[in-house]
Design a protein around this motif. Structure first.
Motif, PDB file in Angstrom:
ATOM      1  N   ALA A   1       0.830  -1.208   0.000  1.00 61.15           N
ATOM      2  CA  ALA A   1       0.000   0.000   0.000  1.00 61.15           C
ATOM      3  C   ALA A   1       0.864   1.257   0.000  1.00 61.15           C
ATOM      4  O   ALA A   1       0.592   2.224  -0.735  1.00 61.15           O
TER       5      ALA A   1
ATOM      6  N   LEU B   1       1.123   3.948  -3.166  1.00 59.19           N
ATOM      7  CA  LEU B   1       0.749   5.341  -2.918  1.00 59.19           C
ATOM      8  C   LEU B   1       1.793   6.297  -3.490  1.00 59.19           C
ATOM      9  O   LEU B   1       1.459   7.260  -4.201  1.00 59.19           O
TER      10      LEU B   1
ATOM     11  N   SER C   1       1.918   6.189  -7.340  1.00 57.52           N
ATOM     12  CA  SER C   1       0.752   6.886  -7.900  1.00 57.52           C
ATOM     13  C   SER C   1       0.962   8.397  -7.889  1.00 57.52           C
ATOM     14  O   SER C   1       0.653   9.092  -8.870  1.00 57.52           O
TER      15      SER C   1
END
Length: 335
Positions: free
Chosen positions: A132, A136, A139
């Motif tokens: 995760a 993040l 992105s």
């Protein structure tokens, strides 16, 4: 092309040779004939030496190969996507994002992820948190790459994201228990011996998926190197390519960082070593070379870490010695 045809077999031989050497050399001295007997199944399976070879050295060698190859190909994907020779999982803050995810689990949540309905603990929680965190950061970087259109500014942004995550991790350390801080510090030193024989199938499968996805991107990445508009004219869906690249890089960085810690410089330096060796930017040549070289350098680093008898040197004390000179050469040569 002829040099590259010779280069691949040599790299494979070196990789296999170092893998075998990692089985025979370690912090605990085991005579070579006894190691050979253990590998051939001729030794007593209840002895400590049998456990060291099969349960420690063998998973360690396989982990080093996959982790080195995975980080190296991640660096190559990012350098190609961002058109930046200094892009990499650690420099652009992707490893730092995974670190933050792991820190949240280890330091704040006591190693357990809980949503009220589902409770996940152990390495599963660490892997999910690392994945995760890395996704993040990637992105954010991919979004900013569409806005900034400047590789230097994007690199600076990645470094700033690294500092931001580092400050958050420092804050978490200040409120965590001494045991949590100690576990996190040991994890942060990096090592290839944290993957057990039972965890090896999961680690191998996850890394294999990420590497296969990367290999499937060879053709569109070659087109992307000539420019985004040129790639689109050839029928490449650049948005889909970036999303797939995001998935592969995030998956590899997350699982390797979760199990082995934040390994520095391999993802940044190995693609440049591959370019110097092959003298090519063709992904059909460059990507396999990068995968093989990543495994070779990771095995060599692991060998240095376990070579002193009764002592294990932290991995992140060795990888900068390999990677930093390469990066300095790239910076100086490209001025």
């Amino acid at each position: 092309m002829k040099n590259n045809a010779v280069c691949f077999p040599i790299l494979i031989i070196i990789l296999l040779g170092l893998a075998v050497l990692n089985l025979f050399v370690g912090s605990v001295h085991i005579p070579a004939k006894d190691v050979l007997s253990i590998l051939l199944g001729q030794a007593d399976p209840s002895t400590p030496w049998h456990y060291i070879v099969w349960e420690s050295r063998l998973p360690q060698a396989i982990t080093a190969i996959l982790a080195g190859s995975g980080l190296a190909v991640s660096g190559l994907l990012l350098q190609t996507a961002f058109h930046n020779p200094l892009a990499g999982p650690s420099i652009l803050g992707i490893t730092a994002g995974a670190n933050l995810g792991v820190a949240l689990v280890m330091l704040l949540m006591g190693g357990i992820l809980s949503t009220g309905y589902i409770t996940i603990g152990g390495y599963t929680a660490v892997i999910l948190a690392a994945f995760a965190g890395s996704i993040l950061i990637i992105s954010i970087l991919l979004f900013l790459s569409q806005v900034l259109h400047n590789n230097l500014m994007l690199l600076i942004t990645g470094i700033l994201l690294s500092y931001l995550t580092s400050s958050l991790i420092t804050l978490l350390n200040s409120v965590a228990t001494p045991e949590g801080v100690q576990n996190y510090v040991v994890w942060g030193m990096g090592n290839f011996n944290s993957v057990t024989l039972a965890q090896l199938p999961f680690f191998c499968t996850t890394c294999f998926i990420g590497i296969v996805i990367s290999l499937l991107l060879i053709k569109p990445l070659n087109a992307l190197q000539l420019g985004e508009h040129y790639a689109e004219n050839l029928g490449v869906n650049t948005k889909h390519l970036r999303n797939t690249l995001l998935l592969a890089t995030g998956l590899l960085t997350a699982v390797i960082t979760a199990f082995c810690g934040p390994i520095s410089f391999l993802g940044l330096a190995v693609p440049h070593v591959a370019r110097l060796l092959t003298r090519s930017d063709n992904q059909r040549i460059l990507m396999p070379s990068t995968l093989l070289l990543g495994g070779v350098l990771a095995l060599l680093c692991n060998l240095i870490c376990v070579f002193p008898e009764n002592t294990i040197i932290p991995l992140n004390a060795v990888t900068p010695l390999m990677g930093a000179p390469v990066i300095l050469y790239v910076i100086i040569s490209k001025k």
